[in-house]
Design a protein around this motif. Structure first.
Motif: not given
Length: 180
Positions: A127-128, A156-157
């Motif tokens: 996850q971000t 940062d996805v």
């Protein structure tokens, strides 16, 4: 990732004959995507064929260092281990002369520096805000390890996006632009 090391002129008194780099992989990386990369020392640089998790070779540096250097890199459990070992070209044993080694005390020409590299991808489920940490231990001959600084990448996805806010022209050639 690149892990750099040097035979520190402030603490070293002789060339290093053996250097071992141990890097424990973070649990947030996908070990299936590991690929060993290039490596080198002094003015020497070598490439490892792509998509390898094990590589071994004997480097012939007799013309400049009067040595062979056995190099091994491998995934071992949850760590990558790189090993550089100096060999006397006549006996194929470690040099008896303590002043004979592949990594001299570092100098202004950077002859006492080395590096190893690898690539790896994060787990797809991250996850971000997730942080992937990287730190290595470097062993020079039979000495205690030296730890590299702990580095990290913050994931940062999300897909990048931007929004331009409406603007008013201040004149025909000047206007203020605002965006998020």
């Amino acid at each position: 990732y690149m892990i750099q090391f040097e035979n520190d002129p402030d603490s070293a008194t002789a060339p290093a004959q053996i250097v071992r780099v141990v890097h424990k992989l973070d649990s947030l990386v996908d070990r299936q995507t590991l690929s060993l990369g290039s490596f080198g020392f002094g003015s020497f640089m070598f490439d490892i064929p792509p998509a390898r998790t094990f590589y071994q070779t004997r480097l012939d540096v007799r013309d400049s260092l009067n040595l062979y250097v056995d190099f091994t890199a491998q995934l071992s459990g949850d760590s990558i281990v790189w090993l550089f070992e100096s060999l006397d070209p006549t006996t194929l044993l470690p040099p008896l002369n303590p002043l004979s080694g592949f990594l001299p005390v570092n100098d202004d020409a950077h002859r006492g520096e080395g590096f190893v590299t690898y690539t790896i991808s994060p787990l797809e489920s991250l996850q971000t805000g997730s942080q992937i940490h990287a730190q290595a231990k470097i062993f020079f001959d039979d000495n205690y390890p030296i730890f590299t600084p702990n580095k990290f990448n913050t994931m940062d996805v999300g897909i990048p996006s931007s929004v331009i806010k409406s603007v008013q022209a201040e004149s025909p050639s000047t206007f203020t632009l605002r965006w998020n």
